[in-house]
Design a protein around this motif. Structure first.
Motif, PDB file in Angstrom:
ATOM      1  N   ALA A  26      21.525  -0.302  -0.908  1.00  0.00           N
ATOM      2  CA  ALA A  26      20.574   0.046  -1.788  1.00  0.00           C
ATOM      3  C   ALA A  26      20.681   0.029  -3.262  1.00  0.00           C
ATOM      4  N   ARG A  27      21.913   0.570  -3.694  1.00  0.00           N
ATOM      5  CA  ARG A  27      22.625   0.554  -5.181  1.00  0.00           C
ATOM      6  C   ARG A  27      22.658  -0.841  -5.588  1.00  0.00           C
ATOM      7  N   ASN A  28      23.318  -1.545  -4.608  1.00  0.00           N
ATOM      8  CA  ASN A  28      23.922  -2.954  -5.034  1.00  0.00           C
ATOM      9  C   ASN A  28      23.029  -4.002  -4.951  1.00  0.00           C
ATOM     10  N   TYR A  29      21.900  -3.969  -4.171  1.00  0.00           N
ATOM     11  CA  TYR A  29      21.054  -5.217  -3.764  1.00  0.00           C
ATOM     12  C   TYR A  29      19.695  -4.671  -3.826  1.00  0.00           C
ATOM     13  N   LEU A  30      19.018  -3.790  -3.255  1.00  0.00           N
ATOM     14  CA  LEU A  30      17.751  -3.577  -3.335  1.00  0.00           C
ATOM     15  C   LEU A  30      17.170  -3.129  -4.463  1.00  0.00           C
ATOM     16  N   ILE A  31      17.760  -2.042  -5.076  1.00  0.00           N
ATOM     17  CA  ILE A  31      17.146  -1.637  -6.491  1.00  0.00           C
ATOM     18  C   ILE A  31      17.598  -2.498  -7.568  1.00  0.00           C
ATOM     19  N   PRO A  32      18.738  -3.062  -7.852  1.00  0.00           N
ATOM     20  CA  PRO A  32      18.835  -4.029  -8.778  1.00  0.00           C
ATOM     21  C   PRO A  32      17.794  -5.448  -8.732  1.00  0.00           C
ATOM     22  N   ARG A  33      17.516  -5.765  -7.565  1.00  0.00           N
ATOM     23  CA  ARG A  33      16.468  -6.774  -7.472  1.00  0.00           C
ATOM     24  C   ARG A  33      14.981  -6.336  -7.403  1.00  0.00           C
ATOM     25  N   ASN A  34      14.711  -5.099  -7.684  1.00  0.00           N
ATOM     26  CA  ASN A  34      13.332  -4.416  -7.755  1.00  0.00           C
ATOM     27  C   ASN A  34      12.524  -4.599  -6.669  1.00  0.00           C
ATOM     28  N   ILE A  35      13.436  -4.549  -5.382  1.00  0.00           N
ATOM     29  CA  ILE A  35      12.630  -4.626  -3.867  1.00  0.00           C
ATOM     30  C   ILE A  35      12.645  -3.151  -3.555  1.00  0.00           C
ATOM     31  N   ALA A  36      13.044  -2.337  -3.996  1.00  0.00           N
ATOM     32  CA  ALA A  36      12.931  -0.836  -3.579  1.00  0.00           C
ATOM     33  C   ALA A  36      13.255  -0.028  -4.850  1.00  0.00           C
ATOM     34  N   VAL A  37      12.905   1.406  -4.433  1.00  0.00           N
ATOM     35  CA  VAL A  37      13.391   2.391  -5.354  1.00  0.00           C
ATOM     36  C   VAL A  37      13.704   3.556  -4.776  1.00  0.00           C
ATOM     37  N   VAL A  38      14.483   4.532  -4.900  1.00  0.00           N
ATOM     38  CA  VAL A  38      14.975   5.695  -4.327  1.00  0.00           C
ATOM     39  C   VAL A  38      13.892   6.546  -4.150  1.00  0.00           C
ATOM     40  N   LYS A  39      14.000   7.236  -2.984  1.00  0.00           N
ATOM     41  CA  LYS A  39      12.852   8.253  -2.545  1.00  0.00           C
ATOM     42  C   LYS A  39      13.293   9.283  -3.069  1.00  0.00           C
ATOM     43  N   ASN A  40      12.324   9.862  -3.724  1.00  0.00           N
ATOM     44  CA  ASN A  40      12.410  11.150  -4.512  1.00  0.00           C
ATOM     45  C   ASN A  40      11.084  11.632  -4.898  1.00  0.00           C
ATOM     46  N   ALA A  41      10.871  12.702  -5.242  1.00  0.00           N
ATOM     47  CA  ALA A  41       9.565  13.473  -5.423  1.00  0.00           C
ATOM     48  C   ALA A  41       8.540  12.677  -6.301  1.00  0.00           C
ATOM     49  N   ALA A  42       9.048  12.241  -7.464  1.00  0.00           N
ATOM     50  CA  ALA A  42       8.172  11.361  -8.494  1.00  0.00           C
ATOM     51  C   ALA A  42       7.895  10.100  -7.653  1.00  0.00           C
ATOM     52  N   ASN A  43       8.465   9.381  -7.020  1.00  0.00           N
ATOM     53  CA  ASN A  43       8.334   8.152  -6.272  1.00  0.00           C
ATOM     54  C   ASN A  43       7.416   8.264  -5.252  1.00  0.00           C
ATOM     55  N   LEU A  44       7.637   9.345  -4.536  1.00  0.00           N
ATOM     56  CA  LEU A  44       6.707   9.792  -3.492  1.00  0.00           C
ATOM     57  C   LEU A  44       5.364  10.120  -3.854  1.00  0.00           C
ATOM     58  N   ARG A  45       5.064  10.928  -5.148  1.00  0.00           N
ATOM     59  CA  ARG A  45       3.754  10.730  -5.781  1.00  0.00           C
ATOM     60  C   ARG A  45       3.339   9.593  -6.036  1.00  0.00           C
ATOM     61  N   THR A  46       4.002   8.583  -6.673  1.00  0.00           N
ATOM     62  CA  THR A  46       3.651   7.309  -7.009  1.00  0.00           C
ATOM     63  C   THR A  46       3.001   6.620  -6.040  1.00  0.00           C
ATOM     64  N   LEU A  47       3.821   6.622  -4.891  1.00  0.00           N
ATOM     65  CA  LEU A  47       3.512   6.181  -3.578  1.00  0.00           C
ATOM     66  C   LEU A  47       2.060   6.407  -3.036  1.00  0.00           C
ATOM     67  N   ALA A  48       1.843   7.767  -2.927  1.00  0.00           N
ATOM     68  CA  ALA A  48       0.766   8.626  -2.412  1.00  0.00           C
ATOM     69  C   ALA A  48      -0.557   7.881  -3.453  1.00  0.00           C
ATOM     70  N   GLN A  49      -0.392   7.828  -4.813  1.00  0.00           N
ATOM     71  CA  GLN A  49      -1.652   7.366  -5.724  1.00  0.00           C
ATOM     72  C   GLN A  49      -1.786   5.845  -5.154  1.00  0.00           C
ATOM     73  N   MET A  50      -0.751   4.964  -4.867  1.00  0.00           N
ATOM     74  CA  MET A  50      -1.075   3.732  -4.688  1.00  0.00           C
ATOM     75  C   MET A  50      -1.344   3.266  -3.280  1.00  0.00           C
ATOM     76  N   GLN A  51      -1.381   4.250  -2.307  1.00  0.00           N
ATOM     77  CA  GLN A  51      -1.595   4.033  -0.910  1.00  0.00           C
ATOM     78  C   GLN A  51      -2.883   3.296  -0.693  1.00  0.00           C
ATOM     79  N   LYS A  52      -4.036   3.667  -1.341  1.00  0.00           N
ATOM     80  CA  LYS A  52      -5.213   3.070  -1.286  1.00  0.00           C
ATOM     81  C   LYS A  52      -5.389   1.735  -1.781  1.00  0.00           C
ATOM     82  N   SER A  53      -4.668   1.402  -2.965  1.00  0.00           N
ATOM     83  CA  SER A  53      -4.676   0.025  -3.320  1.00  0.00           C
ATOM     84  C   SER A  53      -3.789  -0.877  -2.343  1.00  0.00           C
TER      85      SER A  53
END
Length: 166
Positions: A26-53
């Motif tokens: 995650a730290r060396n490949y996925l996150i630097p290449r903008n493929i994924a973000v760490v699962k935390n409360a802020a990112n989960l809220r963002t995901l919930a908002q983006m779910q419909k789109s």
């Protein structure tokens, strides 16, 4: 470490999925290449908002794939190749060869979507699977013919005859 995928990634899942991966991956490949973000409360809220789109985007992609499947199913791709005396091809028909032949018919696909067990190395008729979307696959017919002028002229005559009859 759990991450939220920002885009489709073949080995992990689809955009918006939550995946468990090793910390270093995650730290060396996925996150630097903008493929994924760490699962935390802020990112989960963002995901919930983006779910419909995300659902709309997935539905649109699937519909486009279904339309493309309708175009591809009826097509037979003729690929002329040089042939040795023993009937074997000089070279082989690869995914890129098939993609190039489809581009001539104004169908644009990625070579990674063409699934073949091995390259075609002989004349004949073959079926190749093309993965258009996650659950949408199409099989196309590939006809490998001799590039010899006589064979090419016969193929053109057959295609013209078929077009006139239709």
């Amino acid at each position: 470490m759990e991450v939220i995928l920002k885009r489709d990634f073949i080995s992990l899942g689809y955009e918006g999925d939550i995946c468990k991966v090793k910390d270093g991956y995650a730290r060396n490949y996925l996150i630097p290449r903008n493929i994924a973000v760490v699962k935390n409360a802020a990112n989960l809220r963002t995901l919930a908002q983006m779910q419909k789109s995300l659902e709309k985007k997935r539905a649109k992609r699937k519909m486009e794939a279904e339309i493309l499947k309708g175009k591809i199913v009826d097509i037979t791709v003729v690929i002329p190749m040089k042939v040795a005396e023993n009937g074997k091809l000089y070279g082989s028909v690869s995914q890129q060869t098939i993609v190039d032949a489809l581009k001539e018919k104004e169908i644009d696909i990625n070579k990674r979507d063409v699934h073949m067990e091995k390259h075609i190395k002989e004349l004949g008729d073959f079926e190749v699977e093309i993965k258009l979307y996650h659950s949408v696959n199409a099989n196309i017919k590939i006809k490998v013919v001799n590039v010899d002028e006589n064979a090419a002229a016969e193929e053109v005559k057959e295609e013209n005859t078929a077009a006139v009859e239709a």
